[in-house]
Design a protein around this motif. Structure first.
Motif, short mmCIF file in Angstrom:
data_model
loop_
_atom_site.label_atom_id
_atom_site.label_comp_id
_atom_site.label_asym_id
_atom_site.label_seq_id
_atom_site.Cartn_x
_atom_site.Cartn_y
_atom_site.Cartn_z
N ARG A 135 0.85 -1.18 0.00
CA ARG A 135 0.00 0.00 0.00
C ARG A 135 0.89 1.23 0.00
NH1 ARG A 135 -3.07 -0.98 4.19
NH2 ARG A 135 -1.91 0.32 5.66
N GLN A 136 0.76 2.04 -1.04
CA GLN A 136 1.57 3.25 -1.17
C GLN A 136 1.04 4.35 -0.25
OE1 GLN A 136 4.33 3.51 -2.74
NE2 GLN A 136 4.35 1.89 -4.28
N PRO A 137 1.92 5.28 0.21
CA PRO A 137 1.45 6.38 1.05
C PRO A 137 0.53 7.35 0.32
CG PRO A 137 3.76 6.68 0.48
CD PRO A 137 3.38 5.30 0.04
N LEU A 138 0.58 7.34 -1.03
CA LEU A 138 -0.30 8.17 -1.86
C LEU A 138 -0.93 7.30 -2.94
CD1 LEU A 138 1.97 11.33 -2.36
CD2 LEU A 138 -0.05 11.17 -0.90
N THR A 139 -2.21 7.42 -3.13
CA THR A 139 -2.90 6.61 -4.15
C THR A 139 -2.41 6.95 -5.55
OG1 THR A 139 -4.71 8.24 -4.20
CG2 THR A 139 -4.96 6.33 -2.72
N SER A 140 -1.81 8.11 -5.75
CA SER A 140 -1.34 8.51 -7.08
C SER A 140 -0.06 7.79 -7.49
CB SER A 140 -1.09 10.03 -7.11
OG SER A 140 -0.14 10.40 -6.12
N LEU A 141 0.64 7.15 -6.56
CA LEU A 141 1.89 6.46 -6.88
C LEU A 141 1.62 5.10 -7.51
CD1 LEU A 141 3.93 7.23 -3.63
CD2 LEU A 141 4.23 8.28 -5.88
N ALA A 142 2.49 4.71 -8.41
CA ALA A 142 2.39 3.39 -9.03
C ALA A 142 2.51 2.31 -7.95
CB ALA A 142 3.48 3.21 -10.09
N SER A 143 1.85 1.19 -8.15
CA SER A 143 1.81 0.15 -7.11
C SER A 143 3.20 -0.42 -6.81
CB SER A 143 0.87 -0.97 -7.54
OG SER A 143 1.33 -1.57 -8.76
N ASP A 144 4.10 -0.37 -7.79
CA ASP A 144 5.44 -0.92 -7.58
C ASP A 144 6.49 0.16 -7.30
OD1 ASP A 144 5.38 0.15 -10.10
OD2 ASP A 144 6.46 -1.51 -11.07
N PHE A 174 30.52 -8.29 -3.39
CA PHE A 174 29.79 -7.54 -4.40
C PHE A 174 28.34 -7.46 -3.97
CE2 PHE A 174 26.90 -7.92 -8.08
CZ PHE A 174 27.09 -6.65 -8.62
N SER A 175 27.74 -6.27 -4.09
CA SER A 175 26.32 -6.11 -3.77
C SER A 175 25.69 -5.16 -4.77
CB SER A 175 26.15 -5.56 -2.34
OG SER A 175 24.77 -5.55 -1.98
N THR A 176 24.49 -5.49 -5.21
CA THR A 176 23.76 -4.65 -6.16
C THR A 176 22.34 -4.44 -5.68
OG1 THR A 176 23.08 -4.41 -8.48
CG2 THR A 176 23.17 -6.66 -7.59
N LEU A 177 21.86 -3.21 -5.78
CA LEU A 177 20.51 -2.82 -5.32
C LEU A 177 19.76 -2.15 -6.45
CD1 LEU A 177 19.53 -1.10 -1.99
CD2 LEU A 177 18.77 -0.13 -4.16
N LYS A 178 18.53 -2.61 -6.71
CA LYS A 178 17.65 -1.96 -7.68
C LYS A 178 16.43 -1.40 -6.98
CE LYS A 178 14.53 -3.89 -10.27
NZ LYS A 178 13.76 -4.68 -11.26
N SER A 179 16.16 -0.11 -7.22
CA SER A 179 14.99 0.56 -6.66
C SER A 179 14.07 0.95 -7.82
CB SER A 179 15.42 1.79 -5.87
OG SER A 179 14.31 2.44 -5.29
N THR A 180 12.80 0.52 -7.77
CA THR A 180 11.90 0.64 -8.91
C THR A 180 11.29 2.04 -9.04
OG1 THR A 180 11.33 -1.70 -8.69
CG2 THR A 180 9.83 -0.33 -9.99
N LYS A 181 11.47 2.66 -10.22
CA LYS A 181 10.81 3.92 -10.62
C LYS A 181 11.11 5.09 -9.68
CE LYS A 181 6.97 1.49 -12.86
NZ LYS A 181 5.51 1.24 -12.90
N THR A 182 12.26 5.08 -9.00
CA THR A 182 12.55 6.14 -8.02
C THR A 182 13.38 7.29 -8.58
OG1 THR A 182 14.38 4.75 -7.24
CG2 THR A 182 12.33 4.65 -6.00
N ALA A 183 13.89 7.16 -9.80
CA ALA A 183 14.60 8.29 -10.42
C ALA A 183 13.60 9.39 -10.76
CB ALA A 183 15.34 7.84 -11.67
N ASP A 184 14.10 10.62 -10.86
CA ASP A 184 13.21 11.75 -11.19
C ASP A 184 12.48 11.53 -12.52
OD1 ASP A 184 13.91 12.99 -8.88
OD2 ASP A 184 15.30 14.42 -9.79
N SER A 185 13.12 10.79 -13.44
CA SER A 185 12.51 10.52 -14.74
C SER A 185 11.52 9.36 -14.68
CB SER A 185 13.61 10.17 -15.75
OG SER A 185 14.29 8.98 -15.36
#
Length: 436
Positions: A370-379, A408-419
């Protein structure tokens, strides 16, 4: 699942967190470090029982009066290292305005230094003190500072700890075997959605009191903690509320596989949403108001198969709508505001090839429910982290701990860039971890 946790890349390792592994204990009892550790600083079942007994073996050597005056129950730990960091889709200023690009940095570095001392003040009175010097700011703080009354009324089921201590969670961050910028902290304990004002993290040592108990064989364990709502900070910066933490687990023998363990845990508490202001309009520490609730709850299992072990942890988390949107209760919530909720899965496998060679793989999954704002994409804000570690111990003795790390460690964060693009961050690290 084993394929996920045993595919390893031999590259380099990162920022070290304090770990309560004290060579002085081995010197005190005349035991090798391997008596308590599968691979330093990871505890085996004997080491966990020694810790649960209040750093006692229930023999004459428990008493500090027995010890030779030259015995010094102190260890110091630091890790000189080299690391490389890569962060993708970062917004930067350019001649044409703002653009997104990958930022790479590398160089030699030092972690902070931890001074670890612990043991018994008298029979069934134990302590742990860990002053820590920050490697960047040079400031001194206390990672741990607690007294524990052990075996109250002669029962291992009643032990009382008071002070600053690590919460008794399913995975210990103070004994982590991965230390890079991306893999050196569990998402399980530290993930908070963007814009959330709740500062609580299970991974931070907390100030309070813990009631802990266990069976004689340590198969059944419980720990209940009442802590100040300050996330371990001194001076009561938040106000007058408290948080509660509970962990219950059961170990059982599975034939030739040995000791397995399952458990449940949870924490709930309050956080202020605003503070009273002084005459200049600045918030007054300790005057938190408009408290709102949060909780974290989960279950886990530890599976041992010979030299291989796998821990699987599931956690559900939720923050009140005012915390999730960093809004005071006397303010106005943004349109579409709602309480945030998310789920985290952690799968961590270890393979002890020999006393000198240790492998680790970990996959962490964070999914917003559940996103803090309904306008945000579900992922939006979903996170995936993969970490691989090789650790080599050139020698093993009761005087010092020494290991060479590769990670070695790699992290992916979904849709969090300004673009709106996904952001990928990678960490490589190599260093020498030692304690004396």
């Amino acid at each position: 699942m084993p394929a996920l946790v045993l595919v390893f890349v031999l590259v380099v390792l990162g920022n070290i967190e304090p770990a309560h592994a004290i060579p002085a204990f081995a010197r005190k009892y005349g035991l090798p470090c391997s008596a308590c550790h599968e691979a330093w600083p990871k505890l085996n079942s004997f080491g966990q029982n020694f810790k649960d007994q209040g750093y006692q073996l229930n023999n004459d050597r428990d008493s500090p009066i027995w010890l030779n005056p030259s015995y010094w129950p102190v260890a110091m730990r630091i890790t000189p290292h080299w690391h490389y960091e890569s962060a993708g889709h970062q917004t930067v200023q350019s001649g044409d305005g703002t653009v997104e690009q990958t930022i790479n940095t590398s160089g030699f570095d030092l972690t902070g230094i931890d001074i670890l001392t612990g043991g018994t003040l008298a029979k069934n009175v134990s302590f742990l003190l860990v002053p820590s010097i920050d490697g960047v700011a040079g400031t001194v703080g206390f990672e741990s500072a607690n007294i524990r009354l052990d075996n109250i009324k002669g029962s291992p089921w009643i032990n009382l700890k008071f002070g600053k201590f690590e919460l008794d969670g399913p995975l210990s961050e103070k004994r982590m075997m991965s230390f890079s910028n991306q893999g050196g902290a569990y998402q399980l304990y530290h993930f908070i959605p963007g814009g959330d004002s709740n500062d609580f993290t299970v991974g931070e040592n907390q100030l309070g009191v813990e009631l802990m108990g266990h069976s004689l064989d340590d198969h059944t364990r419980y720990a209940a903690s009442l802590i100040s709502s300050t996330n371990g900070s001194l001076g009561l910066p938040g106000g007058r509320s408290y948080d509660g933490f509970l962990h219950v687990s059961q170990g059982f023998m599975a034939g030739k596989l040995g000791l397995q363990r399952v458990g449940v845990f949870g924490v709930t508490g309050l956080r202020p949403t605003f503070f009273l202001n002084d005459g200049d309009g600045n918030p007054i520490p300790g005057t938190g108001r408009g408290n709102r609730s949060y909780y974290r709850a989960g279950a886990y299992g530890n599976l041992y198969i010979g030299k291989f072990d796998l821990a699987g942890v599931y956690q559900h988390a939720s923050d009140n709508v005012f915390l999730a949107n960093a809004t005071p209760v006397n303010g106005e919530l943004p349109e579409g505001a709602q309480g945030a909720a998310w789920n985290i899965g952690t799968f961590e496998g270890h393979y002890l090839y020999s006393p000198k060679h240790f492998l680790l793989g970990r996959y962490e999954i964070v999914r917003m429910s559940r996103q803090p704002l309904t306008s945000l994409a579900s992922d939006f804000g979903n996170v995936d982290v993969f970490t691989a570690v090789y650790r080599y111990y050139p020698f093993i003795n009761s005087r010092a701990g020494f290991a060479w790390h590769l990670e070695f460690s790699t992290l992916k964060s979904t849709k969090t860039a300004d673009s709106g693009a996904d952001q990928r961050s990678n960490s490589f690290f190599t260093g020498f971890d030692f304690a004396f």
